[in-house]
Design a protein around this motif. Structure first.
Motif, PDB file in Angstrom:
ATOM      1  N   CYS A  72      43.761  65.650 107.776  1.00  0.00           N
ATOM      2  CA  CYS A  72      42.946  66.255 108.849  1.00  0.00           C
ATOM      3  C   CYS A  72      43.070  65.512 110.173  1.00  0.00           C
ATOM      4  CB  CYS A  72      41.484  66.322 108.424  1.00  0.00           C
ATOM      5  SG  CYS A  72      40.671  64.714 108.286  1.00  0.00           S
ATOM      6  N   HIS A  73      43.673  64.339 110.183  1.00  0.00           N
ATOM      7  CA  HIS A  73      43.887  63.507 111.371  1.00  0.00           C
ATOM      8  C   HIS A  73      42.583  63.081 112.041  1.00  0.00           C
ATOM      9  CE1 HIS A  73      48.124  64.294 110.919  1.00  0.00           C
ATOM     10  NE2 HIS A  73      47.873  65.588 110.873  1.00  0.00           N
ATOM     11  N   GLU A  74      41.518  63.028 111.267  1.00  0.00           N
ATOM     12  CA  GLU A  74      40.225  62.511 111.732  1.00  0.00           C
ATOM     13  C   GLU A  74      40.011  61.141 111.102  1.00  0.00           C
ATOM     14  OE1 GLU A  74      38.075  64.119 113.843  1.00  0.00           O
ATOM     15  OE2 GLU A  74      39.504  65.766 114.041  1.00  0.00           O
ATOM     16  N   ILE A  75      39.026  60.397 111.594  1.00  0.00           N
ATOM     17  CA  ILE A  75      38.723  59.097 111.000  1.00  0.00           C
ATOM     18  C   ILE A  75      38.175  59.316 109.593  1.00  0.00           C
ATOM     19  CG2 ILE A  75      37.228  57.074 111.163  1.00  0.00           C
ATOM     20  CD1 ILE A  75      37.539  57.191 114.150  1.00  0.00           C
ATOM     21  N   ILE A  76      38.676  58.537 108.636  1.00  0.00           N
ATOM     22  CA  ILE A  76      38.282  58.695 107.239  1.00  0.00           C
ATOM     23  C   ILE A  76      36.854  58.190 107.063  1.00  0.00           C
ATOM     24  CG2 ILE A  76      38.789  58.042 104.860  1.00  0.00           C
ATOM     25  CD1 ILE A  76      41.689  57.566 105.729  1.00  0.00           C
ATOM     26  N   THR A  77      35.993  59.051 106.537  1.00  0.00           N
ATOM     27  CA  THR A  77      34.606  58.652 106.316  1.00  0.00           C
ATOM     28  C   THR A  77      34.315  58.446 104.836  1.00  0.00           C
ATOM     29  OG1 THR A  77      33.981  60.980 106.292  1.00  0.00           O
ATOM     30  CG2 THR A  77      33.745  59.803 108.375  1.00  0.00           C
ATOM     31  N   ASN A  78      34.899  59.230 103.972  1.00  0.00           N
ATOM     32  CA  ASN A  78      34.698  59.135 102.528  1.00  0.00           C
ATOM     33  C   ASN A  78      36.059  58.833 101.908  1.00  0.00           C
ATOM     34  OD1 ASN A  78      33.706  59.292  99.981  1.00  0.00           O
ATOM     35  ND2 ASN A  78      33.030  61.418 100.105  1.00  0.00           N
ATOM     36  N   HIS A  79      36.396  57.559 101.798  1.00  0.00           N
ATOM     37  CA  HIS A  79      37.732  57.118 101.411  1.00  0.00           C
ATOM     38  C   HIS A  79      38.055  57.481  99.964  1.00  0.00           C
ATOM     39  CE1 HIS A  79      36.807  54.640 104.889  1.00  0.00           C
ATOM     40  NE2 HIS A  79      38.109  54.455 105.037  1.00  0.00           N
ATOM     41  N   ALA A  80      39.285  57.953  99.761  1.00  0.00           N
ATOM     42  CA  ALA A  80      39.795  58.235  98.417  1.00  0.00           C
ATOM     43  C   ALA A  80      41.270  57.889  98.395  1.00  0.00           C
ATOM     44  CB  ALA A  80      39.589  59.703  98.066  1.00  0.00           C
ATOM     45  N   VAL A  81      41.707  57.326  97.272  1.00  0.00           N
ATOM     46  CA  VAL A  81      43.103  56.924  97.133  1.00  0.00           C
ATOM     47  C   VAL A  81      43.719  57.697  95.970  1.00  0.00           C
ATOM     48  CG1 VAL A  81      42.617  54.945  95.633  1.00  0.00           C
ATOM     49  CG2 VAL A  81      44.674  54.931  97.032  1.00  0.00           C
ATOM     50  N   ILE A  82      45.020  58.019  96.102  1.00  0.00           N
ATOM     51  CA  ILE A  82      45.737  58.681  95.015  1.00  0.00           C
ATOM     52  C   ILE A  82      46.783  57.711  94.463  1.00  0.00           C
ATOM     53  CG2 ILE A  82      45.310  61.016  95.854  1.00  0.00           C
ATOM     54  CD1 ILE A  82      48.147  61.017  97.018  1.00  0.00           C
ATOM     55  N   GLU A  83      47.520  58.135  93.458  1.00  0.00           N
ATOM     56  CA  GLU A  83      48.460  57.266  92.732  1.00  0.00           C
ATOM     57  C   GLU A  83      49.532  56.637  93.607  1.00  0.00           C
ATOM     58  OE1 GLU A  83      50.104  59.637  89.609  1.00  0.00           O
ATOM     59  OE2 GLU A  83      48.134  60.363  89.052  1.00  0.00           O
ATOM     60  N   THR A  84      49.910  57.293  94.666  1.00  0.00           N
ATOM     61  CA  THR A  84      50.972  56.755  95.521  1.00  0.00           C
ATOM     62  C   THR A  84      50.467  55.662  96.452  1.00  0.00           C
ATOM     63  OG1 THR A  84      50.577  58.547  97.093  1.00  0.00           O
ATOM     64  CG2 THR A  84      52.344  58.856  95.476  1.00  0.00           C
ATOM     65  N   GLY A  85      49.139  55.464  96.529  1.00  0.00           N
ATOM     66  CA  GLY A  85      48.581  54.393  97.340  1.00  0.00           C
ATOM     67  C   GLY A  85      48.086  54.845  98.698  1.00  0.00           C
ATOM     68  N   TYR A  86      48.245  56.089  99.035  1.00  0.00           N
ATOM     69  CA  TYR A  86      47.775  56.582 100.318  1.00  0.00           C
ATOM     70  C   TYR A  86      46.288  56.896 100.251  1.00  0.00           C
ATOM     71  CZ  TYR A  86      52.513  56.870 102.044  1.00  0.00           C
ATOM     72  OH  TYR A  86      53.779  56.553 102.456  1.00  0.00           O
ATOM     73  N   VAL A  87      45.607  56.667 101.378  1.00  0.00           N
ATOM     74  CA  VAL A  87      44.169  56.870 101.467  1.00  0.00           C
ATOM     75  C   VAL A  87      43.911  58.104 102.330  1.00  0.00           C
ATOM     76  CG1 VAL A  87      41.972  55.841 102.176  1.00  0.00           C
ATOM     77  CG2 VAL A  87      43.778  54.403 101.219  1.00  0.00           C
ATOM     78  N   PHE A  88      42.998  58.947 101.853  1.00  0.00           N
ATOM     79  CA  PHE A  88      42.634  60.189 102.535  1.00  0.00           C
ATOM     80  C   PHE A  88      41.120  60.317 102.545  1.00  0.00           C
ATOM     81  CE2 PHE A  88      46.577  60.766 100.210  1.00  0.00           C
ATOM     82  CZ  PHE A  88      47.421  61.320 101.153  1.00  0.00           C
ATOM     83  N   CYS A  89      40.632  61.327 103.258  1.00  0.00           N
ATOM     84  CA  CYS A  89      39.237  61.732 103.099  1.00  0.00           C
ATOM     85  C   CYS A  89      39.130  62.391 101.726  1.00  0.00           C
ATOM     86  CB  CYS A  89      38.827  62.764 104.146  1.00  0.00           C
ATOM     87  SG  CYS A  89      38.962  62.219 105.851  1.00  0.00           S
TER      88      CYS A  89
END
Length: 132
Positions: free
Chosen positions: A67-84
């Motif tokens: 979404c290109h917004e500041i991450i407020t509710n951090h979540a990580v997936i298996e590849t190591g990237y962090v998203f909302c």
């Protein structure tokens, strides 16, 4: 002559049966599938080295790559990237059966994602929330 009989008696009671047993075992070993499976396996293959990691951090931004917004509710997936958390959940569950279940950055297949053909939706288990 007694010594000869003693030796012959010893040979006939212990060594000959043992030799016959060994010959029968070798005959079985050479004719069994177990032996051929063991001999066909190669244990001397070189183990590939792990992929080299770059010294640069994978993600050094506070912005969600979706979404290109500041991450407020951090979540990580298996590849190591962090998203909302809502962004990555929506991205993974709303994907189609053919192209879904992959990291949005690398395209790598995620082990925690399975497509349910009966319900025609993705089952996502591989998202981990981060407490920062």
């Amino acid at each position: 002559m007694d010594r000869f009989r003693e030796v012959f008696s010893q040979l006939s009671t212990t060594i000959f049966p043992l030799a016959i047993f060994i010959l029968k075992f070798l005959e079985w070993w050479n004719s069994s599938e177990f032996a051929s499976k063991l001999t066909n396996q190669r244990f001397d293959k070189e183990i590939p080295s792990p992929p080299k990691r770059s010294d640069k951090p994978i993600q050094n931004s506070d912005k969600c790559p979706i979404c290109h917004e500041i991450i407020t509710n951090h979540a990580v997936i298996e590849t190591g990237y962090v998203f909302c958390y809502p962004c990555i959940t929506r991205y993974l569950t709303d994907s189609d059966a053919k192209h879904g279940g992959r990291c949005p950055i690398t395209g790598q297949r995620l082990l925690g994602c399975r497509y349910d053909y009966a319900g025609k939706q993705w089952k996502v288990d591989g998202i981990r929330r981060l407490i920062i």
